[in-house]
Design a protein around this motif. Structure first.
Motif, PDB file in Angstrom:
ATOM      1  N   ALA A   1       0.623  -1.346  -0.036  1.00 49.48           N
ATOM      2  CA  ALA A   1       0.356  -0.036   0.286  1.00 49.48           C
ATOM      3  C   ALA A   1       1.178   1.459  -0.534  1.00 49.48           C
ATOM      4  CB  ALA A   1      -0.669   0.220   1.242  1.00 49.48           C
ATOM      5  N   ARG A   2       1.885   1.147   0.341  1.00 48.10           N
ATOM      6  CA  ARG A   2       2.849   2.363   0.847  1.00 48.10           C
ATOM      7  C   ARG A   2       2.976   2.932  -0.651  1.00 48.10           C
ATOM      8  NH1 ARG A   2       6.943  -1.576   2.307  1.00 48.10           N
ATOM      9  NH2 ARG A   2       8.427  -1.633   0.993  1.00 48.10           N
ATOM     10  N   LYS A   3       2.954   1.410  -1.412  1.00 46.52           N
ATOM     11  CA  LYS A   3       3.977   2.603  -3.088  1.00 46.52           C
ATOM     12  C   LYS A   3       2.554   3.240  -4.017  1.00 46.52           C
ATOM     13  CE  LYS A   3       7.538  -0.213  -3.453  1.00 46.52           C
ATOM     14  NZ  LYS A   3       7.653  -1.429  -3.753  1.00 46.52           N
ATOM     15  N   PHE A   4       1.519   3.543  -3.308  1.00 51.34           N
ATOM     16  CA  PHE A   4       0.438   4.218  -3.542  1.00 51.34           C
ATOM     17  C   PHE A   4       0.637   5.516  -3.670  1.00 51.34           C
ATOM     18  CE2 PHE A   4      -2.954   0.197  -2.767  1.00 51.34           C
ATOM     19  CZ  PHE A   4      -3.236   0.606  -4.021  1.00 51.34           C
ATOM     20  N   VAL A   5       0.807   6.196  -4.977  1.00 47.91           N
ATOM     21  CA  VAL A   5       1.269   7.952  -4.195  1.00 47.91           C
ATOM     22  C   VAL A   5      -0.415   8.472  -4.634  1.00 47.91           C
ATOM     23  CG1 VAL A   5       2.593   9.586  -5.153  1.00 47.91           C
ATOM     24  CG2 VAL A   5       2.789   7.594  -4.838  1.00 47.91           C
ATOM     25  N   ASN A   6      -0.928   8.985  -3.721  1.00 48.09           N
ATOM     26  CA  ASN A   6      -2.407   9.821  -3.426  1.00 48.09           C
ATOM     27  C   ASN A   6      -1.516  11.450  -4.303  1.00 48.09           C
ATOM     28  OD1 ASN A   6      -4.731  11.073  -4.399  1.00 48.09           O
ATOM     29  ND2 ASN A   6      -5.161  10.985  -2.065  1.00 48.09           N
ATOM     30  N   SER A   7      -1.239  11.348  -5.915  1.00 50.18           N
ATOM     31  CA  SER A   7      -0.985  12.415  -6.040  1.00 50.18           C
ATOM     32  C   SER A   7      -2.221  12.663  -7.810  1.00 50.18           C
ATOM     33  CB  SER A   7       0.268  11.810  -7.354  1.00 50.18           C
ATOM     34  OG  SER A   7       0.411  11.353  -8.089  1.00 50.18           O
ATOM     35  N   TRP A   8      -3.600  12.618  -7.034  1.00 49.00           N
ATOM     36  CA  TRP A   8      -4.034  13.150  -7.680  1.00 49.00           C
ATOM     37  C   TRP A   8      -4.151  14.759  -7.765  1.00 49.00           C
ATOM     38  CZ3 TRP A   8      -9.007  12.021 -10.352  1.00 49.00           C
ATOM     39  CH2 TRP A   8      -9.814  13.074 -10.176  1.00 49.00           C
ATOM     40  N   ASP A   9      -4.865  16.206  -8.738  1.00 48.39           N
ATOM     41  CA  ASP A   9      -4.813  16.302  -9.300  1.00 48.39           C
ATOM     42  C   ASP A   9      -3.529  17.289  -8.946  1.00 48.39           C
ATOM     43  OD1 ASP A   9      -6.593  18.634  -9.983  1.00 48.39           O
ATOM     44  OD2 ASP A   9      -6.556  19.996  -7.936  1.00 48.39           O
ATOM     45  N   ALA A  10      -2.286  16.751  -8.813  1.00 48.71           N
ATOM     46  CA  ALA A  10      -1.047  16.996  -9.031  1.00 48.71           C
ATOM     47  C   ALA A  10      -1.226  18.064 -10.333  1.00 48.71           C
ATOM     48  CB  ALA A  10      -0.133  16.602  -8.074  1.00 48.71           C
TER      49      ALA A  10
ATOM     50  N   HIS B   1      -2.857  15.833 -12.581  1.00 47.04           N
ATOM     51  CA  HIS B   1      -3.016  14.347 -12.504  1.00 47.04           C
ATOM     52  C   HIS B   1      -4.467  14.209 -12.095  1.00 47.04           C
ATOM     53  CE1 HIS B   1      -0.685  10.437 -11.013  1.00 47.04           C
ATOM     54  NE2 HIS B   1      -0.678  10.882 -12.440  1.00 47.04           N
ATOM     55  N   GLN B   2      -4.838  13.341 -13.299  1.00 43.80           N
ATOM     56  CA  GLN B   2      -6.585  13.234 -13.072  1.00 43.80           C
ATOM     57  C   GLN B   2      -6.003  11.350 -12.853  1.00 43.80           C
ATOM     58  OE1 GLN B   2      -8.137  14.390 -16.468  1.00 43.80           O
ATOM     59  NE2 GLN B   2      -9.219  15.704 -15.602  1.00 43.80           N
ATOM     60  N   GLY B   3      -5.685  11.421 -11.672  1.00 38.95           N
ATOM     61  CA  GLY B   3      -5.274  10.046 -11.272  1.00 38.95           C
ATOM     62  C   GLY B   3      -4.141   9.766 -10.487  1.00 38.95           C
ATOM     63  N   ILE B   4      -4.247   8.445 -10.448  1.00 40.72           N
ATOM     64  CA  ILE B   4      -3.043   7.911  -9.180  1.00 40.72           C
ATOM     65  C   ILE B   4      -1.578   6.899  -9.706  1.00 40.72           C
ATOM     66  CG2 ILE B   4      -4.676   8.206  -7.409  1.00 40.72           C
ATOM     67  CD1 ILE B   4      -4.546   5.011  -6.586  1.00 40.72           C
ATOM     68  N   ASP B   5      -0.899   7.244  -9.017  1.00 43.18           N
ATOM     69  CA  ASP B   5       0.189   6.320 -10.044  1.00 43.18           C
ATOM     70  C   ASP B   5      -0.013   5.106  -8.487  1.00 43.18           C
ATOM     71  OD1 ASP B   5       0.402   7.314 -11.176  1.00 43.18           O
ATOM     72  OD2 ASP B   5       1.965   9.619 -10.886  1.00 43.18           O
TER      73      ASP B   5
ATOM     74  N   GLU C   1     -12.086  11.105 -12.507  1.00 35.90           N
ATOM     75  CA  GLU C   1     -13.060  10.882 -11.132  1.00 35.90           C
ATOM     76  C   GLU C   1     -11.859  10.379 -10.427  1.00 35.90           C
ATOM     77  OE1 GLU C   1     -16.610   8.492 -10.289  1.00 35.90           O
ATOM     78  OE2 GLU C   1     -17.607   9.764 -11.837  1.00 35.90           O
ATOM     79  N   ASN C   2     -11.600  11.220  -8.609  1.00 40.13           N
ATOM     80  CA  ASN C   2     -10.743  10.984  -7.674  1.00 40.13           C
ATOM     81  C   ASN C   2     -10.676   9.171  -7.038  1.00 40.13           C
ATOM     82  OD1 ASN C   2      -8.278  10.382  -5.711  1.00 40.13           O
ATOM     83  ND2 ASN C   2      -8.901  12.443  -4.907  1.00 40.13           N
ATOM     84  N   PRO C   3      -9.598   8.140  -8.102  1.00 50.55           N
ATOM     85  CA  PRO C   3      -9.467   6.851  -7.827  1.00 50.55           C
ATOM     86  C   PRO C   3      -9.737   6.750  -6.281  1.00 50.55           C
ATOM     87  CG  PRO C   3      -8.009   7.011  -9.228  1.00 50.55           C
ATOM     88  CD  PRO C   3      -8.468   8.898  -9.275  1.00 50.55           C
ATOM     89  N   SER C   4      -8.665   7.571  -5.969  1.00 49.06           N
ATOM     90  CA  SER C   4      -7.195   7.435  -4.532  1.00 49.06           C
ATOM     91  C   SER C   4      -7.532   7.787  -3.213  1.00 49.06           C
ATOM     92  CB  SER C   4      -6.667   8.758  -4.770  1.00 49.06           C
ATOM     93  OG  SER C   4      -6.949  10.038  -4.608  1.00 49.06           O
ATOM     94  N   PHE C   5      -8.949   7.155  -2.747  1.00 53.79           N
ATOM     95  CA  PHE C   5      -9.350   7.330  -1.762  1.00 53.79           C
ATOM     96  C   PHE C   5      -8.919   5.382  -0.908  1.00 53.79           C
ATOM     97  CE2 PHE C   5     -12.768   9.474  -3.129  1.00 53.79           C
ATOM     98  CZ  PHE C   5     -12.903  10.795  -2.259  1.00 53.79           C
ATOM     99  N   VAL C   6      -7.320   5.684  -0.630  1.00 52.79           N
ATOM    100  CA  VAL C   6      -6.686   4.625  -0.574  1.00 52.79           C
ATOM    101  C   VAL C   6      -6.504   3.972   1.046  1.00 52.79           C
ATOM    102  CG1 VAL C   6      -4.337   3.557  -0.807  1.00 52.79           C
ATOM    103  CG2 VAL C   6      -5.284   5.459  -2.458  1.00 52.79           C
ATOM    104  N   ARG C   7      -6.766   2.783   0.961  1.00 56.52           N
ATOM    105  CA  ARG C   7      -6.666   1.869   1.986  1.00 56.52           C
ATOM    106  C   ARG C   7      -5.608   1.116   1.941  1.00 56.52           C
ATOM    107  NH1 ARG C   7     -12.988   0.556   3.601  1.00 56.52           N
ATOM    108  NH2 ARG C   7     -13.913   2.352   3.458  1.00 56.52           N
ATOM    109  N   PRO C   8      -4.808   0.989   3.876  1.00 58.08           N
ATOM    110  CA  PRO C   8      -3.840   0.309   3.848  1.00 58.08           C
ATOM    111  C   PRO C   8      -4.086  -1.454   3.011  1.00 58.08           C
ATOM    112  CG  PRO C   8      -4.002   0.141   5.106  1.00 58.08           C
ATOM    113  CD  PRO C   8      -5.129   1.277   4.806  1.00 58.08           C
TER     114      PRO C   8
END
Ligand SMILES: [Zn+2]
Length: 171
Positions: A46-55, A63-67, A157-164
């Motif tokens: 999970a730590r490899k998720f980068v919530n860079s939405w809208d950066a 940025h219209q997504g997450i990496d 849409e922001n897909p980045s309500f990231v949970r571990p």
């Protein structure tokens, strides 16, 4: 009579997949967008998720997504059931796959090093392999990652309500 029979046979052999697709798209349209999605990158922490939405990005873009960073060739799987609408390339995304999912949201998977076995028009289930993590398109020279985006009726849409955790609900 022969012509009519041939017509029925032609419908059965050629028409049926098209009808099945039409019915499937209808079922997607009448379904609601899922509250939970599979992790599209298998075996990534999970730590490899980068919530860079809208950066901010070059050219005034956002940025219209997450990496999701992962080693090259890590499996990229469909987060939902859906209809594969595109397997191809574009300038920013490099090698990309799009899947039309429940609620007619379009799921966008980019920078794929290579594709899975699916083609446009194929029906996929959650967990089906769409491709493999890479770093092409505008990600060239960066650490390999999946760029994942969701486009709904109101655009990105922001897909980045990231949970571990792996394969945990994260939206
Ligand atoms: Zn990205």
């Amino acid at each position: 009579m022969v012509v009519a029979t041939l017509g029925v046979v032609a419908l059965a052999t050629v028409g049926r997949p098209a009808l099945e697709r039409a019915w499937f798209v209808y079922s997607l349209a009448t379904d609601t967008a899922p509250a939970h999605l599979l992790n599209p990158v298998r075996d990534v922490r999970a730590r490899k998720f980068v919530n860079s939405w809208d950066a901010p990005r070059s050219g005034g873009r956002r940025h219209q997504g997450i990496d999701i960073f992962a080693p090259k060739d890590t499996l990229v799987v469909s987060t939902t059931r859906g209809l594969v609408t595109r397997v191809g390339t574009n300038r920013l995304g490099g090698q990309i796959v799009t899947v039309l999912g429940p609620g007619l949201e379009s799921h966008y998977y980019a920078h794929l090093d290579r594709f899975g076995a699916f083609h446009a028009g194929d029906i996929v289930n959650p967990g089906d392999v769409l491709g493999y993590v890479g770093n092409n398109g505008n990600a060239r020279g960066t650490p390999s990652h999946l760029h994942y985006g969701i486009y709904g009726h109101h655009g990105a849409e922001n897909p980045s309500f990231v949970r571990p955790g792996f394969d945990e609900p994260w939206r």
